[in-house]
Design a protein around this motif. Structure first.
Motif, mmCIF file in Angstrom:
data_model
loop_
_atom_site.group_PDB
_atom_site.id
_atom_site.type_symbol
_atom_site.label_atom_id
_atom_site.label_comp_id
_atom_site.label_asym_id
_atom_site.label_seq_id
_atom_site.Cartn_x
_atom_site.Cartn_y
_atom_site.Cartn_z
ATOM 1 N N PRO A 151 44.668 38.408 31.007
ATOM 2 C CA PRO A 151 45.709 38.584 29.889
ATOM 3 C C PRO A 151 45.676 39.151 29.222
ATOM 4 N N ASP A 152 44.845 38.884 28.505
ATOM 5 C CA ASP A 152 44.240 40.573 26.713
ATOM 6 C C ASP A 152 43.591 41.039 26.693
ATOM 7 N N ARG A 153 42.856 41.222 28.195
ATOM 8 C CA ARG A 153 41.336 41.414 28.583
ATOM 9 C C ARG A 153 41.259 42.549 29.968
ATOM 10 N N VAL A 154 40.417 43.800 30.060
ATOM 11 C CA VAL A 154 39.616 44.006 31.381
ATOM 12 C C VAL A 154 38.073 43.477 31.323
ATOM 13 N N LEU A 194 28.164 44.533 31.509
ATOM 14 C CA LEU A 194 29.885 43.611 31.609
ATOM 15 C C LEU A 194 30.032 45.198 30.669
ATOM 16 N N ARG A 195 31.392 45.459 31.395
ATOM 17 C CA ARG A 195 32.045 45.341 30.326
ATOM 18 C C ARG A 195 33.683 44.620 30.006
ATOM 19 N N ARG A 196 34.345 45.096 28.764
ATOM 20 C CA ARG A 196 35.113 44.180 28.575
ATOM 21 C C ARG A 196 36.004 45.916 27.806
ATOM 22 N N TRP A 197 36.960 45.805 28.256
ATOM 23 C CA TRP A 197 37.937 46.240 27.255
ATOM 24 C C TRP A 197 39.326 45.741 26.880
ATOM 25 N N LEU A 198 39.875 45.418 25.803
ATOM 26 C CA LEU A 198 41.117 44.310 24.672
ATOM 27 C C LEU A 198 42.412 45.530 25.202
ATOM 28 N N LYS A 199 43.498 44.830 25.957
ATOM 29 C CA LYS A 199 44.712 45.152 25.962
ATOM 30 C C LYS A 199 45.660 45.725 24.768
ATOM 31 N N ARG A 200 45.298 44.979 23.863
ATOM 32 C CA ARG A 200 45.975 45.612 22.592
ATOM 33 C C ARG A 200 45.332 45.980 21.203
ATOM 34 N N PRO A 201 45.346 46.559 20.654
ATOM 35 C CA PRO A 201 44.386 46.965 18.784
ATOM 36 C C PRO A 201 43.965 46.243 19.114
ATOM 37 N N ARG A 222 41.359 43.447 15.931
ATOM 38 C CA ARG A 222 41.541 42.899 15.254
ATOM 39 C C ARG A 222 39.833 44.155 14.621
ATOM 40 N N GLU A 223 40.225 44.252 13.133
ATOM 41 C CA GLU A 223 39.421 44.932 12.469
ATOM 42 C C GLU A 223 37.778 44.764 12.578
ATOM 43 N N ALA A 224 37.325 43.649 12.981
ATOM 44 C CA ALA A 224 35.855 42.999 13.196
ATOM 45 C C ALA A 224 35.131 42.901 14.470
ATOM 46 N N ASP A 225 36.795 43.403 15.616
ATOM 47 C CA ASP A 225 36.763 43.311 17.169
ATOM 48 C C ASP A 225 35.802 44.660 17.594
ATOM 49 N N ALA A 226 36.266 44.768 18.741
ATOM 50 C CA ALA A 226 35.717 46.144 18.923
ATOM 51 C C ALA A 226 36.117 46.206 20.159
ATOM 52 N N ALA A 227 37.216 47.840 20.457
ATOM 53 C CA ALA A 227 37.577 47.438 21.641
ATOM 54 C C ALA A 227 37.166 47.330 22.595
ATOM 55 N N ASN A 244 37.155 31.772 28.713
ATOM 56 C CA ASN A 244 37.482 31.565 30.499
ATOM 57 C C ASN A 244 38.710 32.205 30.679
ATOM 58 N N PHE A 245 38.427 33.123 31.348
ATOM 59 C CA PHE A 245 39.550 34.193 31.313
ATOM 60 C C PHE A 245 40.327 34.475 32.634
ATOM 61 N N PRO A 246 41.475 33.680 33.257
ATOM 62 C CA PRO A 246 42.194 33.536 34.996
ATOM 63 C C PRO A 246 42.696 35.317 34.741
ATOM 64 N N CYS A 247 42.481 35.890 36.293
ATOM 65 C CA CYS A 247 42.571 37.093 36.578
ATOM 66 C C CYS A 247 44.150 37.347 37.433
ATOM 67 N N ARG A 248 44.863 38.501 37.633
ATOM 68 C CA ARG A 248 45.693 38.612 38.128
ATOM 69 C C ARG A 248 45.234 38.681 39.600
ATOM 70 N N TYR A 249 46.250 38.486 40.226
ATOM 71 C CA TYR A 249 45.677 38.046 41.604
ATOM 72 C C TYR A 249 46.989 38.867 42.771
ATOM 73 N N VAL A 250 46.999 40.029 43.257
ATOM 74 C CA VAL A 250 48.190 40.803 44.192
ATOM 75 C C VAL A 250 47.383 40.428 45.523
ATOM 76 N N PRO A 251 47.606 39.593 46.263
ATOM 77 C CA PRO A 251 46.802 39.911 47.648
ATOM 78 C C PRO A 251 47.518 40.524 48.951
ATOM 79 N N GLN A 252 48.678 41.084 48.676
ATOM 80 C CA GLN A 252 49.068 42.215 49.695
ATOM 81 C C GLN A 252 48.979 43.821 49.250
ATOM 82 N N ALA A 253 48.131 43.872 48.228
ATOM 83 C CA ALA A 253 47.998 44.841 47.463
ATOM 84 C C ALA A 253 46.981 45.510 48.158
ATOM 85 N N ALA A 254 47.290 47.249 48.546
ATOM 86 C CA ALA A 254 46.630 48.050 48.425
ATOM 87 C C ALA A 254 45.769 48.945 47.739
#
Length: 267
Positions: free
Chosen positions: A58-61, A80-87, A89-94, A157-167
């Motif tokens: 929901p808030d990151r990749v 492991l790579r992590r990208w935050l979806k929203r800008p 906080r100053e203390a966090d790395a995107a 703990n981060f749940p992931c989007r799932y699209v079962p029939q996506a190409a």
């Protein structure tokens, strides 16, 4: 040796009608469901690598690279790579890059938990892991995508989007992109990270050659959306291109993506 009809009349075996082997195999091939192969990639510092798994949370990749060598007996180094979806906080790395050890998958009733530990071997005991499914997977022709259920890392703990029939399922720094392909026409949709409405376009076409697989969509008001996926031999990068007329409006690289194509197809 003779065989008998229901009326008891003998019929020579040499006159029996037998379906030719080639035709029989063709009929079986037509009846067999289409099987797919799902391949995932992650951009690590500008270099695209094969991914063990990635997560559109929901808030990151989040994404974990595929180990360089497979050794089920010994945990292997991964990034492991992590990208935050929203800008952030100053203390966090995107963007966060960290090294872990990927352990041996632990399959259960429909679930697979693959442990992540720190390079010094600490952080074990099931604290951190990647959860996938061994039921909702491309091993079953009913699914084009294997389900990645969640990532559990030191950040949470981060749940992931799932699209079962996506190409195709991919994430740039600004949006999630989904493509469905039924073999006749493709459909395109986006989920924007800033909360603005996404795009939904049908009637797309698929383009495939030695260098890339591309999906292209055009709207009635002249917008063109193009998803480009270069084969590993040509770098493996993926991009979203948006234009109107001769003006290019967007050119976004995918930080992580999965593509599901008929077995044996590129990329």
């Amino acid at each position: 040796m003779a065989r008998f009809t229901r009326q008891g009349q003998p019929v020579s075996m040499k006159f029996q009608h037998v379906l030719p082997l080639g035709l029989a195999l063709s009929v079986l091939a037509l009846a067999a469901p289409q099987r797919y192969e799902m391949r995932s990639y992650v951009n690590v510092g500008g270099k695209v690598q094969s991914a063990f798994a990635w997560c559109d949370a929901p808030d990151r990749v989040l994404a974990v690279t595929q180990p360089v060598r497979a050794d089920p007996a010994t945990p292997q180094p991964v990034t492991l790579r992590r990208w935050l979806k929203r800008p952030p906080r100053e203390a966090d790395a995107a963007v966060l890059t960290a090294t872990y050890l990927l352990g041996t998958p632990d399959p259960g009733a429909g679930n697979i938990y693959t442990p992540l530990t720190f390079p010094d071997g600490t952080g074990g005991g099931g604290r951190f892991y990647i959860h996938t499914s061994n039921v909702e997977s491309v091993n079953d022709p009913a699914y084009r995508m294997t389900r990645v259920g969640r990532f559990r890392t030191p950040e949470g703990n981060f749940p992931c989007r799932y699209v079962p029939q996506a190409a195709f399922l991919g994430a740039t720094s600004k949006r999630t992109v989904i493509v469905w392909d039924n073999g006749r026409a493709a459909t395109y949709a986006t989920r924007n990270f800033d909360g603005t409405p996404g795009v939904y376009v049908t009637g797309g076409r698929k383009i495939t050659n030695e260098e890339l697989t591309a999906y292209e969509f055009t709207t009635k008001n002249g917008y063109r959306y193009r998803v480009e996926l270069w084969t590993p031999q040509y770098g493996g990068a993926g991009s979203l291109l948006v234009s109107k007329g001769n003006q290019q409006l967007l050119d976004e690289s995918f930080n992580a993506y999965s593509v599901s194509l008929p077995a044996g197809a590129r990329p």
